[in-house]
Write a protein that holds these residues in place. Structure first.
Motif, PDB file in Angstrom:
ATOM      1  N   VAL B  77       0.818  -1.161  -0.082  1.00 55.99           N
ATOM      2  CA  VAL B  77      -0.092   0.171  -0.001  1.00 55.99           C
ATOM      3  C   VAL B  77       0.783   1.419  -0.089  1.00 55.99           C
ATOM      4  N   MET B  78       2.116   1.099   0.551  1.00 56.81           N
ATOM      5  CA  MET B  78       3.095   2.530   0.405  1.00 56.81           C
ATOM      6  C   MET B  78       3.592   2.576  -0.880  1.00 56.81           C
ATOM      7  N   TRP B  80       2.050   2.100  -3.641  1.00 57.37           N
ATOM      8  CA  TRP B  80       1.024   2.685  -4.559  1.00 57.37           C
ATOM      9  C   TRP B  80       0.858   4.243  -4.048  1.00 57.37           C
ATOM     10  N   ALA B  81       1.026   4.438  -2.633  1.00 50.49           N
ATOM     11  CA  ALA B  81       0.985   5.889  -2.129  1.00 50.49           C
ATOM     12  C   ALA B  81       2.182   6.589  -2.590  1.00 50.49           C
ATOM     13  N   ALA B  82       3.247   5.838  -2.614  1.00 46.48           N
ATOM     14  CA  ALA B  82       4.491   6.743  -3.149  1.00 46.48           C
ATOM     15  C   ALA B  82       4.093   7.149  -4.661  1.00 46.48           C
TER      16      ALA B  82
END
Lengths: 106, 257
Positions: B77-78, B80-82
């Motif tokens: 998920v991080m 994707w957030a990046a």
């Protein structure tokens, strides 16, 4: 978007995801610990284990999969899924009590 | 030809097409695993009293694998957030860790499977039962590292009947009535264990292949169409979280309870 704003935005996401991550770690530790508690009824161990697993699943689905704020279409798809999943589990549990006539149980 | 709605949302669903598709797929996956969970419940409740195995699996290894999957979930998920904030290098780092976690998970699972396939229960013609890991098998004898038990029930609840110390036991082939390893044929518990974890492991491997592609050659799309690439990462991430979600239930019901 400015570089500073990028970092703030990213930091906000990271903080939330990290909180969920720590909660999942804690949940795992509690799941393992609870399984070793010698309750008089083993069903209590099973019940507690499943409640914790359900809470962890909610965190993953809600925050990592963003279900906490999603589009209506996705909720509609999942409403059908929940209906049939619950129906399946209901049939499974129902089968325990569905004895043919003249059956003698212990 | 351009595929429609890879980035823009469809007016009727409010989603880009791949997102509607993955949720429909995950809905079918819930029913697939749901049916197997139902089979597990029926087998467990239908097992004769005292004959449902407890403590047969390695809890520390299962716990490590749980932590590995949880870690891979946050890195997914991080990643994707990046991408959402245009940090491609961070995406590469996080998704690389996800891939590494997937490989560690499969490695540990393979070790656990190997342990079960080399673990044997030997019923002797005189009624005794030997249980342990295979050391040697020849035409004349079988050697295991394990113990003798008086009753089969002692092998079922290992929380109550812990194995204290192992000895090397050599048994002549002519004295053996039955010899079986702890593979899927051993009993209904092992059958449902291998079915559930095997299907789950196939999902992990499938997910790892997709993640590996998107981390490596597939990441070239980022330069051409960053939004579309970000959406691909979101879709593969949703699948990966589902794999984690299934394990969250598999771990307690198979390893702990």
């Amino acid at each position: 978007m400015s570089e500073k704003h990028h970092d703030e935005h990213f930091g906000h996401h990271v903080r939330r995801y990290l909180l969920v991550f720590y909660a999942l770690l804690l949940g795992t530790a509690i799941t393992v610990a609870v399984s070793y508690v010698p309750f008089t009824n083993h069903a209590l161990n099973i019940g507690l284990g499943l409640v914790i697993a359900g809470t962890k699943a909610f965190l993953v689905a809600g925050y990592f999969m963003h279900l906490i704020s999603e589009r209506k279409m996705i909720y509609a798809i999942l409403a059908f899924t929940v209906f049939f999943f619950v129906g399946l589990m209901f049939l499974t549990v129902w089968s325990f009590y569905d004895f043919p006539p003249l059956t003698i149980t212990r | 030809m351009d595929i429609p709605y890879t980035v823009d949302t469809r007016p009727d669903t409010g989603l880009y097409n791949a997102k509607a598709g993955i949720w429909l797929f995950l809905a079918s996956e819930v029913m697939l695993f749901g049916a197997l969970f139902s089979a597990y419940i029926l087998l467990r409740v239908g097992a004769p009293e005292g004959l449902w195995p407890l403590g047969w699996l390695n809890v520390p290894l299962g716990t490590i694998n749980t932590l590995v999957l949880i870690t891979s979930s946050i890195t997914t998920v991080m990643a994707w957030a990046a991408l959402k904030v245009n940090q491609f290098d961070r995406f590469k780092l996080f998704h690389g860790i996800t891939l590494l976690c997937a490989l560690i998970f499969v490695g540990i699972k393979s070790f656990e499977y190997y342990d079960k396939f080399t673990h044997y229960e030997v019923t002797l013609k005189d009624g005794r039962i030997a249980d342990g890991h295979l050391k040697e098998a020849t035409d004349t004898h079988v050697t295991i590292s394990g113990r003798f038990v008086e009753e089969r029930e002692e092998l079922y609840d290992l929380h109550k009947h812990k194995a204290h110390g192992h000895e090397t036991i050599t048994i002549a082939r002519e004295d053996i009535e039955k010899l079986s390893n702890y593979g899927p044929r051993h009993n209904t518990y092992m059958a449902i264990y291998f079915t559930l974890t095997g299907l789950h492991a196939l999902h992990v491997i499938g997910g790892a292949i997709v993640i590996g592609y998107l981390w490596g050659p597939g990441s070239r799309l980022w330069r051409k169409d960053p939004e579309r690439f970000t959406n691909r990462i979101e879709i593969s991430g949703l699948f990966w979280h589902f794999v984690d979600l299934v394990w969250i239930f598999l771990f307690p019901i198979l390893y702990l309870l």
